[in-house]
Each structure stands twice: as C-alpha cells, then as structure tokens.
Design a protein around this motif. Sequence first.
Motif, PDB file in Angstrom:
ATOM      1  N   PRO A   1      -8.162   6.948   7.129  1.00 19.55           N
ATOM      2  CA  PRO A   1      -9.129   6.026   6.523  1.00 19.55           C
ATOM      3  C   PRO A   1      -8.479   4.824   5.852  1.00 19.55           C
ATOM      4  O   PRO A   1      -9.107   3.781   5.695  1.00 19.55           O
ATOM      5  CB  PRO A   1      -9.850   6.897   5.491  1.00 19.55           C
ATOM      6  CG  PRO A   1      -8.851   7.938   5.111  1.00 19.55           C
ATOM      7  CD  PRO A   1      -8.025   8.181   6.343  1.00 19.55           C
ATOM      8  N   SER A   2      -7.221   4.946   5.422  1.00 21.55           N
ATOM      9  CA  SER A   2      -6.573   3.856   4.696  1.00 21.55           C
ATOM     10  C   SER A   2      -6.372   2.652   5.617  1.00 21.55           C
ATOM     11  O   SER A   2      -5.957   2.800   6.767  1.00 21.55           O
ATOM     12  CB  SER A   2      -5.214   4.312   4.151  1.00 21.55           C
ATOM     13  OG  SER A   2      -5.372   5.424   3.295  1.00 21.55           O
ATOM     14  N   ILE A   3      -6.651   1.470   5.110  1.00 24.74           N
ATOM     15  CA  ILE A   3      -6.475   0.263   5.911  1.00 24.74           C
ATOM     16  C   ILE A   3      -5.053  -0.279   5.792  1.00 24.74           C
ATOM     17  O   ILE A   3      -4.698  -1.236   6.448  1.00 24.74           O
ATOM     18  CB  ILE A   3      -7.492  -0.826   5.493  1.00 24.74           C
ATOM     19  CG1 ILE A   3      -7.310  -1.210   4.020  1.00 24.74           C
ATOM     20  CG2 ILE A   3      -8.905  -0.359   5.755  1.00 24.74           C
ATOM     21  CD1 ILE A   3      -8.250  -2.319   3.570  1.00 24.74           C
ATOM     22  N   SER A   4      -4.242   0.339   4.947  1.00 27.13           N
ATOM     23  CA  SER A   4      -2.830  -0.013   4.839  1.00 27.13           C
ATOM     24  C   SER A   4      -2.073   1.188   4.303  1.00 27.13           C
ATOM     25  O   SER A   4      -2.667   2.163   3.844  1.00 27.13           O
ATOM     26  CB  SER A   4      -2.636  -1.221   3.909  1.00 27.13           C
ATOM     27  OG  SER A   4      -3.090  -0.928   2.603  1.00 27.13           O
ATOM     28  N   LYS A   5      -0.761   1.111   4.349  1.00 20.60           N
ATOM     29  CA  LYS A   5       0.075   2.223   3.916  1.00 20.60           C
ATOM     30  C   LYS A   5      -0.038   2.395   2.399  1.00 20.60           C
ATOM     31  O   LYS A   5       0.039   1.425   1.649  1.00 20.60           O
ATOM     32  CB  LYS A   5       1.533   1.962   4.302  1.00 20.60           C
ATOM     33  CG  LYS A   5       2.457   3.122   4.011  1.00 20.60           C
ATOM     34  CD  LYS A   5       3.870   2.807   4.483  1.00 20.60           C
ATOM     35  CE  LYS A   5       4.819   3.967   4.187  1.00 20.60           C
ATOM     36  NZ  LYS A   5       6.201   3.671   4.631  1.00 20.60           N
ATOM     37  N   PRO A   6      -0.216   3.636   1.907  1.00 16.06           N
ATOM     38  CA  PRO A   6      -0.330   3.857   0.454  1.00 16.06           C
ATOM     39  C   PRO A   6       0.953   3.457  -0.279  1.00 16.06           C
ATOM     40  O   PRO A   6       2.046   3.453   0.295  1.00 16.06           O
ATOM     41  CB  PRO A   6      -0.579   5.372   0.338  1.00 16.06           C
ATOM     42  CG  PRO A   6      -1.065   5.784   1.683  1.00 16.06           C
ATOM     43  CD  PRO A   6      -0.407   4.873   2.668  1.00 16.06           C
TER      44      PRO A   6
END
Length: 578
Positions: A499-504
């Motif tokens: 779901p993340s749109i970028s790396k945490p």
Amino acid sequence: MPSASCDTLLDDIEDIVSQEDSKPQDRHFSRKHVVPKVRKRNTQMYSQEENSPPSDSIIPGIQKIWIRTWGCSHNNSDGEYMAGQLAAYGYKITENASDADLWLLNSCTVKNPAEDHFRNSIKKAQEENKKVVLAGCVPQAQPRQDYLKGLSIIGVQQIDRVVEVVEETIKGHSVRLLGQKKDNGKRLGGARLDLPKIRKNPLIEIISINTGCLNACTYCKTKHARGNLASYPIDELVDRAKQSFQEGVCEIWLTSEDTGAYGRDIGTDLPTLLWKLVEVIPEGAMLRLGMTNPPYILEHLEEMAKILNHPRVYAFLHIPVQSASDSVLMDMRREYCVADFKRVVDFLKEKVPGITIATDIICGFPGETDQDFQETVKLVEEYRFPSLFINQFYPRPGTPAAKAEQVPAQVKKQRTKDLSQVFHSYNPYDHKIGERQHVLVTEESFDSKFYVAHNQFYEQVLVPKDPSFMGKMVEVDIYESGKHFMKGQPVLDAKVYTPSISKPLVKGEVSGLTKEFRNRRGNHAGSASYTSTETQPTSAGSRVALHLQRLHQDCALRTAAALALLAFLLAFLAKVYN
C-alpha cells in the motif's frame, strides 16, 4: 642623668649589625638560591571548575537525550514530534537512559500509577545527575507541585519550542513554557502539524485532530491540562496525511481527547474531515479512528456508518461508556445516559456488520452501589465487547470526584476483579477460525515470535515473521484464536499488496524535513527562532560555529544596550546641570 644604654658611640647605623650577621650583598646572593614553597592546590575545586564550564561555553545540539512517554496516543504523538525536532537540531535520541545527558519525561495524568511512575523517574534522574525536562499533562495541569520545583517544563501546546527548553536546561537554567497557542485571541489546536518527528513505528502516523474537549467530567484531570476543544483545520490535517503517505506510512491513527467533538469550534464536523481524508488514502493503506464520546457521535450516526464501511477505514470505534448506571453517569457529568450508548452501538452494529466496538469502564466511582455495578456487569454480558478497558477508580487531586465520599478500596478492587472475570469468560474470535482475511502487517509482537497485523475490523492477527510481509497487505487463513488475537497462515501464491506509495523511513529517521517544510517554518508566527531547519546545524563543527555566532551577537546586543544607557544618562545629567 641616667647612664647610657650603650657605652660606645654609633657613628653609623650599620654599626648595629654584628660581624656574624649577613651583609646585604650576602642576602641578595642567598635570595637567588631560595626555593619557593609550593602552595598546595585545591585539585578537587579545580577539577570541578574544569568539568563545569560557564553555561555560555556549553555547545548545544551535541548531547544525548532519552525520551520516555506515558499515556494515550495523543501523548505518544507529542513525544514523536519532540524527538524529531531535537534530532533535526543535532541532538542524539538514545534508547539507553544511562547514556543520556538529559531525560525528557512526557507524562500522563489519567491515573495515579502513571503519575507515580513519572515521579519515580524524576527522582531517579536526579539521583543519576541527569538534566531533566518535563512534558505532558501532569506538569501542565499542576506545575506548582513540590516535586516539580526547579525543573524545566514544556507545556502540551508548546512542544514546537522543545529545542529551546532543552538547550537552556543543558546550560543549567530552569525554563517553563506553559502558555496556549492563539491566533487573534482564538485558541489553536496546538503546535503545527508539519514539524519534524520520529515515528515510533515508521509505518504508523498518529495525527492529533484536536486537543481538549467540551465535557467537564468530575473525575478527569486531563481537562485541566488540555483545556477546552480546539480543532486543527481540515486542510492542515489532509496535508499531514499526504506527507505521511509520501514517507512510506501505511496506517494512520486519528487521535484526540474526543474525536467526535472535532470541528465544533471551527464550524465543521468529524464526517466532513473523514471524507476529505479517505480521498488521499492509497489503496491498501488504512485509517483508524480514535476515541469518541457518545453525545457527539449521535448526531452523525448515518454518515459515520457509511465512513466505517469504507474499504480504507477500519470498522472500529472506541466509545467509552464508563458505567451502565444512569445515576453514576450523572455524578460523572458524562452528558449521556446508558440508552444513548446502546443506541450508538446498536445502530453501528446493524449498519456496519462485524464492527469492533471498544469501550472503557470505571469500577468503584464514588457513590457506585452494588446495584449500579451489577447493571454494568449486565451490559458487558449483553454486548460481549471484544476490547474492554477496565479501570479501578483513582481519585485525581483537584477534581470534584476526589472530594466525594470514596468507595472502600477493597470493594473497588473486588469489583474490578469480578468484571475482569466476566470479560475473560468469553472468546470473541472463536467463530472466525477458518475464515480467509486480508490483513495489514505493521509491527512485531512483544515476544518477537510473530508479526502483528490487523484485519478490516482492527482485530489483531498474528502472522509468520516473513520480512517481505512488513508494511504489506497479506491474505491469510485463520487457524487459531485467543482472547485478544487470531493466528493466520498466509495463503500460498496469494498476492502480497504494497500500500505504501514510497519506501518507509528507517526506524529513528526524522520525518518532515521537506523543502516545503523548511521554507515555511521560519515564517510561522510564534515559532522558536532555533527550530528553523534553514539554520539547523548538521555537524559538530557547524554547531560550534553557530553557537559562537550567537554569543557574538549576544555580546554585541549587550554592548549596544550599555552604550545606549550611557548616552541616556549623560544627556540626563547635562540637562540637570544646565
């Protein structure tokens, strides 16, 4: 005439000197060979002075800081913001208390045990000669308590100035900032939401949507600290959510003392905010609502049911009932009756199938009779709440309930035990064994044996520790259940959704240091001059240079002030004598 004391006449004063006495030239020669006696040095005092330089010579931004937070998710969010600002300035946030130069203790005032832990931590810090800064609801509500004397305090609405308070405390000064944030006389929700922060869990963002509340519960000490309702504007909350998703967050928690009251002070409401937020939630990411009291959610039941059915919103709501006795609720000044609570729960359970309702109960409130308590027991037996927070009543100083006649301690303890037994008499998840569920994995279990995930109803599901699952939406088959959890086996060949749109961010990494943030911070009215990231030192050398520059500027200002005063005095004297 008396006889002379000396029979011989002295022609010269030097005749007094005998031949055995040393001559002046001899004395001069001897002086060259004198070994001076060395005065014994007070090494202890010298060592102390060497180790304790003047406060102006201490370089800020290079010390280690340990942060301890007690209490609710709102308090945890405040702690994350303070950690972020300190780290952005250059301080090292450490998890080792003994290594730290300063302890930042972020307190909770809801219960006596939490304050006792806070007080004991202060004592321990002083015994270990640590610098101490106090934050949270305890010092905000009662800053004049004896055990807080002489210690630095930062108020719950002043967390954007934590760098200043820590800097001055490290120099040996005591600082107290307890004021309220206001704009044209109107109280604001608190510090800005675009401040740097270090998330305890890089996958979870906690957003405080408002501070304070509209109630006046007779047992509550938090009201003394957080005050009346003050909400953040919707656009600021949406911007914070967007920023969080850009930093790899996959789950957002909305928090406050009463989320249901959101917006009443600024002409809006909770459903309006929630509909704006769901528009920016990426597919697979989730939103969790915080606690809401029954009176304010009653007005929005239809809209709240629609929102809680949204696929990106957990079908979960925390609604404290506190007691199932109307007489006790009246003494608490809770502003609702048991029928109101039941109406909210019944409606949501009908319109949001499978919804999880969490609630709180206080055992042994002043005036609670055995019959009152039995009504509460019946409520638990009827609704079989899967999540129930049972609290023995603790009288908080300064509250009306503390002045009332108390229920005997043994009775309170027994009622708490009896209600706990009722709660543990049923298993809320047994019927879910065999189900296939989608769960979002966000953290590790306390025993480090599993990863912790949550399904659509925010029920806890333990899954195998496969690193590829973290921060992902996984499909599992439920094969076991316990009182507070289920266990799920990942479905073979099932798609693991990201779901993340970028790396945490990496754990401990500072969030919020965007270019837009740096451009905006320094222009915000009332912000601390030391907190702008445009001037934040990035190395020890630059921090030293910045500190010396400040000292130079300070000296220049003092010199200018002294010259101005001297000129004034000279003009005054000239006028007097003319």
